[in-house]
Motif scaffolding. Structure first.
Motif, PDB file in Angstrom:
ATOM      1  N   LEU A   1      26.283  14.122 -19.781  1.00 48.80           N
ATOM      2  CA  LEU A   1      26.270  12.517 -20.107  1.00 48.80           C
ATOM      3  C   LEU A   1      24.968  12.176 -21.018  1.00 48.80           C
ATOM      4  O   LEU A   1      23.872  12.564 -20.668  1.00 48.80           O
ATOM      5  CB  LEU A   1      25.980  11.794 -18.741  1.00 48.80           C
ATOM      6  CG  LEU A   1      27.339  11.818 -17.872  1.00 48.80           C
ATOM      7  CD1 LEU A   1      27.048  11.021 -16.557  1.00 48.80           C
ATOM      8  CD2 LEU A   1      28.458  11.386 -18.522  1.00 48.80           C
ATOM      9  N   GLU A   2      25.455  11.481 -22.022  1.00 47.01           N
ATOM     10  CA  GLU A   2      24.169  11.073 -22.939  1.00 47.01           C
ATOM     11  C   GLU A   2      23.847   9.723 -22.691  1.00 47.01           C
ATOM     12  O   GLU A   2      24.551   8.778 -22.597  1.00 47.01           O
ATOM     13  CB  GLU A   2      24.874  11.135 -24.354  1.00 47.01           C
ATOM     14  CG  GLU A   2      23.772  10.638 -25.560  1.00 47.01           C
ATOM     15  CD  GLU A   2      24.264  11.076 -26.785  1.00 47.01           C
ATOM     16  OE1 GLU A   2      23.590  10.804 -27.860  1.00 47.01           O
ATOM     17  OE2 GLU A   2      25.609  11.214 -27.113  1.00 47.01           O
ATOM     18  N   LYS A   3      22.432   9.351 -22.406  1.00 48.64           N
ATOM     19  CA  LYS A   3      22.072   8.237 -22.281  1.00 48.64           C
ATOM     20  C   LYS A   3      21.952   7.315 -23.555  1.00 48.64           C
ATOM     21  O   LYS A   3      21.556   7.688 -24.775  1.00 48.64           O
ATOM     22  CB  LYS A   3      20.561   8.126 -21.543  1.00 48.64           C
ATOM     23  CG  LYS A   3      20.527   9.064 -20.475  1.00 48.64           C
ATOM     24  CD  LYS A   3      18.917   9.020 -20.181  1.00 48.64           C
ATOM     25  CE  LYS A   3      18.665   9.893 -18.845  1.00 48.64           C
ATOM     26  NZ  LYS A   3      17.205  10.051 -18.578  1.00 48.64           N
ATOM     27  N   PRO A   4      22.123   6.112 -23.470  1.00 49.62           N
ATOM     28  CA  PRO A   4      22.504   5.272 -22.412  1.00 49.62           C
ATOM     29  C   PRO A   4      23.976   5.496 -21.670  1.00 49.62           C
ATOM     30  O   PRO A   4      24.711   5.626 -22.581  1.00 49.62           O
ATOM     31  CB  PRO A   4      22.205   3.827 -22.555  1.00 49.62           C
ATOM     32  CG  PRO A   4      22.343   3.871 -24.231  1.00 49.62           C
ATOM     33  CD  PRO A   4      22.047   5.268 -24.769  1.00 49.62           C
ATOM     34  N   ILE A   5      23.916   5.806 -20.416  1.00 52.11           N
ATOM     35  CA  ILE A   5      25.442   5.921 -19.960  1.00 52.11           C
ATOM     36  C   ILE A   5      26.167   4.899 -19.533  1.00 52.11           C
ATOM     37  O   ILE A   5      25.641   3.777 -19.184  1.00 52.11           O
ATOM     38  CB  ILE A   5      25.081   6.780 -18.585  1.00 52.11           C
ATOM     39  CG1 ILE A   5      24.108   7.937 -19.104  1.00 52.11           C
ATOM     40  CG2 ILE A   5      26.525   7.297 -18.159  1.00 52.11           C
ATOM     41  CD1 ILE A   5      23.795   8.911 -17.701  1.00 52.11           C
ATOM     42  N   ALA A   6      27.372   4.672 -20.299  1.00 53.64           N
ATOM     43  CA  ALA A   6      28.179   3.696 -20.007  1.00 53.64           C
ATOM     44  C   ALA A   6      28.555   3.648 -18.623  1.00 53.64           C
ATOM     45  O   ALA A   6      28.818   4.703 -17.803  1.00 53.64           O
ATOM     46  CB  ALA A   6      29.496   3.773 -20.919  1.00 53.64           C
ATOM     47  N   LEU A   7      28.835   2.615 -17.874  1.00 53.14           N
ATOM     48  CA  LEU A   7      29.119   2.364 -16.337  1.00 53.14           C
ATOM     49  C   LEU A   7      30.525   3.133 -16.016  1.00 53.14           C
ATOM     50  O   LEU A   7      30.307   3.977 -15.031  1.00 53.14           O
ATOM     51  CB  LEU A   7      29.078   1.264 -15.917  1.00 53.14           C
ATOM     52  CG  LEU A   7      29.674   0.773 -14.494  1.00 53.14           C
ATOM     53  CD1 LEU A   7      28.535   1.420 -13.634  1.00 53.14           C
ATOM     54  CD2 LEU A   7      29.832  -0.556 -14.387  1.00 53.14           C
ATOM     55  N   GLN A   8      31.340   2.958 -16.829  1.00 52.52           N
ATOM     56  CA  GLN A   8      32.600   3.728 -16.324  1.00 52.52           C
ATOM     57  C   GLN A   8      32.816   5.223 -16.421  1.00 52.52           C
ATOM     58  O   GLN A   8      33.188   5.749 -15.932  1.00 52.52           O
ATOM     59  CB  GLN A   8      33.890   3.022 -17.130  1.00 52.52           C
ATOM     60  CG  GLN A   8      35.155   3.387 -16.395  1.00 52.52           C
ATOM     61  CD  GLN A   8      35.441   2.938 -15.098  1.00 52.52           C
ATOM     62  OE1 GLN A   8      34.898   1.853 -14.620  1.00 52.52           O
ATOM     63  NE2 GLN A   8      35.740   3.862 -13.916  1.00 52.52           N
ATOM     64  N   LYS A   9      32.095   5.628 -17.761  1.00 56.48           N
ATOM     65  CA  LYS A   9      31.997   6.925 -17.848  1.00 56.48           C
ATOM     66  C   LYS A   9      31.232   7.698 -16.968  1.00 56.48           C
ATOM     67  O   LYS A   9      31.423   8.626 -16.405  1.00 56.48           O
ATOM     68  CB  LYS A   9      31.210   7.216 -19.430  1.00 56.48           C
ATOM     69  CG  LYS A   9      31.124   8.735 -19.655  1.00 56.48           C
ATOM     70  CD  LYS A   9      30.864   8.889 -21.204  1.00 56.48           C
ATOM     71  CE  LYS A   9      30.966  10.127 -21.587  1.00 56.48           C
ATOM     72  NZ  LYS A   9      30.353  10.292 -22.913  1.00 56.48           N
ATOM     73  N   LEU A  10      29.941   7.150 -16.361  1.00 57.44           N
ATOM     74  CA  LEU A  10      29.131   7.536 -15.216  1.00 57.44           C
ATOM     75  C   LEU A  10      29.925   7.611 -14.021  1.00 57.44           C
ATOM     76  O   LEU A  10      30.296   8.845 -13.255  1.00 57.44           O
ATOM     77  CB  LEU A  10      28.189   6.884 -14.895  1.00 57.44           C
ATOM     78  CG  LEU A  10      27.139   7.011 -13.622  1.00 57.44           C
ATOM     79  CD1 LEU A  10      26.681   8.197 -13.676  1.00 57.44           C
ATOM     80  CD2 LEU A  10      26.010   5.872 -13.269  1.00 57.44           C
ATOM     81  N   LEU A  11      30.694   6.589 -13.404  1.00 58.25           N
ATOM     82  CA  LEU A  11      31.623   6.747 -12.421  1.00 58.25           C
ATOM     83  C   LEU A  11      32.700   7.653 -12.457  1.00 58.25           C
ATOM     84  O   LEU A  11      32.993   8.546 -11.366  1.00 58.25           O
ATOM     85  CB  LEU A  11      32.174   5.439 -12.149  1.00 58.25           C
ATOM     86  CG  LEU A  11      30.982   4.191 -11.762  1.00 58.25           C
ATOM     87  CD1 LEU A  11      31.624   2.811 -11.501  1.00 58.25           C
ATOM     88  CD2 LEU A  11      30.127   4.672 -10.605  1.00 58.25           C
ATOM     89  N   ASP A  12      33.472   7.831 -13.744  1.00 61.08           N
ATOM     90  CA  ASP A  12      34.369   8.758 -13.795  1.00 61.08           C
ATOM     91  C   ASP A  12      33.969  10.098 -13.825  1.00 61.08           C
ATOM     92  O   ASP A  12      34.543  11.156 -13.069  1.00 61.08           O
ATOM     93  CB  ASP A  12      35.143   8.653 -15.139  1.00 61.08           C
ATOM     94  CG  ASP A  12      35.968   7.438 -15.171  1.00 61.08           C
ATOM     95  OD1 ASP A  12      36.279   6.627 -14.218  1.00 61.08           O
ATOM     96  OD2 ASP A  12      36.324   6.939 -16.303  1.00 61.08           O
ATOM     97  N   ALA A  13      32.814  10.475 -14.228  1.00 59.63           N
ATOM     98  CA  ALA A  13      32.287  11.743 -14.356  1.00 59.63           C
ATOM     99  C   ALA A  13      31.907  12.237 -12.765  1.00 59.63           C
ATOM    100  O   ALA A  13      31.922  13.390 -12.451  1.00 59.63           O
ATOM    101  CB  ALA A  13      31.161  11.819 -15.236  1.00 59.63           C
ATOM    102  N   VAL A  14      31.105  11.160 -12.216  1.00 53.42           N
ATOM    103  CA  VAL A  14      30.630  11.520 -10.867  1.00 53.42           C
ATOM    104  C   VAL A  14      31.971  11.818  -9.782  1.00 53.42           C
ATOM    105  O   VAL A  14      32.025  12.677  -9.141  1.00 53.42           O
ATOM    106  CB  VAL A  14      30.071  10.432 -10.111  1.00 53.42           C
ATOM    107  CG1 VAL A  14      29.935  10.463  -8.846  1.00 53.42           C
ATOM    108  CG2 VAL A  14      28.490  10.311 -11.054  1.00 53.42           C
ATOM    109  N   ALA A  15      33.003  10.881  -9.901  1.00 50.95           N
ATOM    110  CA  ALA A  15      34.097  11.196  -9.238  1.00 50.95           C
ATOM    111  C   ALA A  15      34.853  12.528  -9.306  1.00 50.95           C
ATOM    112  O   ALA A  15      35.296  13.062  -8.333  1.00 50.95           O
ATOM    113  CB  ALA A  15      35.179   9.958  -9.606  1.00 50.95           C
TER     114      ALA A  15
END
Length: 217
Positions: free
Chosen positions: A103-117
């Protein structure tokens, strides 16, 4: 069902606090480490369901820590690398070593949650999970028959880890390219990669693809 546990490793206090708040609101249990020393200590005590690991840290960088966990057979959980200064080469190196995503910072919220899930789902292995074996048969994976899977899964597992990963990556991406009829956009979505990273990966693995019409949805 117990909440999934995530270890966030980042030397920037603002990043740690922001990720902690976001993930806590999503129902995860969050643990924080500001450097590799604290991350090592946590991993030696327990295994989280996921690690979010910053690449650039002052003492030991994230890639070095990832390699260390591989050498010590401690990379038994999915790891997502993070960086605000990372390059495609760094991202590819991290995924070759064992990271599941970048994940490249700044991390978009939805991208973070999708990647984590996605990473946590991929790290779960139910006792009755089935893995395709050679010849199209299925092998049940449980605590008592792991070696059956090792013996039948069609990969050269006696190679060094990096070479074995290359074989798996080639098999994985050839499968998805065939499944999606060469549609790069859908393959990138399936793999959880940016298309630029995917192009580099396919070229690196010498996976053949035809560029014409690949970006059609």
């Amino acid at each position: 069902m117990a909440a999934k546990e995530i270890l966030v490793v980042d030397d920037e206090v603002g990043i740690r606090e922001l990720l902690s708040e976001i993930l806590f609101d999503e129902g995860y249990r969050v643990h924080l480490a500001e450097n590799a020393i604290q991350a090592r200590d946590f991993r030696n005590r327990q295994v989280p369901d996921l690690v979010l690991l910053d690449i650039w840290m002052p003492d030991t960088d994230g890639v070095s820590l990832l390699k260390e966990w591989v050498r010590q057979n401690l990379l038994t959980m999915p790891v997502i690398m993070m960086s605000g200064h990372g390059t495609i080469e760094t991202a590819l190196e991290a995924t070759r070593i064992g990271a599941v995503d970048f994940l490249e910072k700044p991390i978009a919220l939805q991208k973070l949650l999708d990647a984590v899930a996605k990473a946590i789902r991929g790290g779960e292995m139910p006792n009755n999970c089935q893995i395709p074996a050679s010849g199209g048969r299925m092998v049940k994976l449980g605590k008592t028959n792991v070696w059956e899977v090792v013996e039948k899964f069609p990969l050269p597992l006696d190679l060094p880890l990096r070479e074995a990963r290359d074989h798996f990556d080639s098999l994985y991406f050839n499968y998805h390219m065939h499944k999606e009829n060469g549609n790069i956009t859908r393959v990138a979505q399936n793999a959880g990669l940016e298309r630029t990273h995917l192009y580099r990966k396919l070229k690196q693995l010498d996976v053949k693809f035809v560029k014409k019409g690949l970006d059609e949805s």
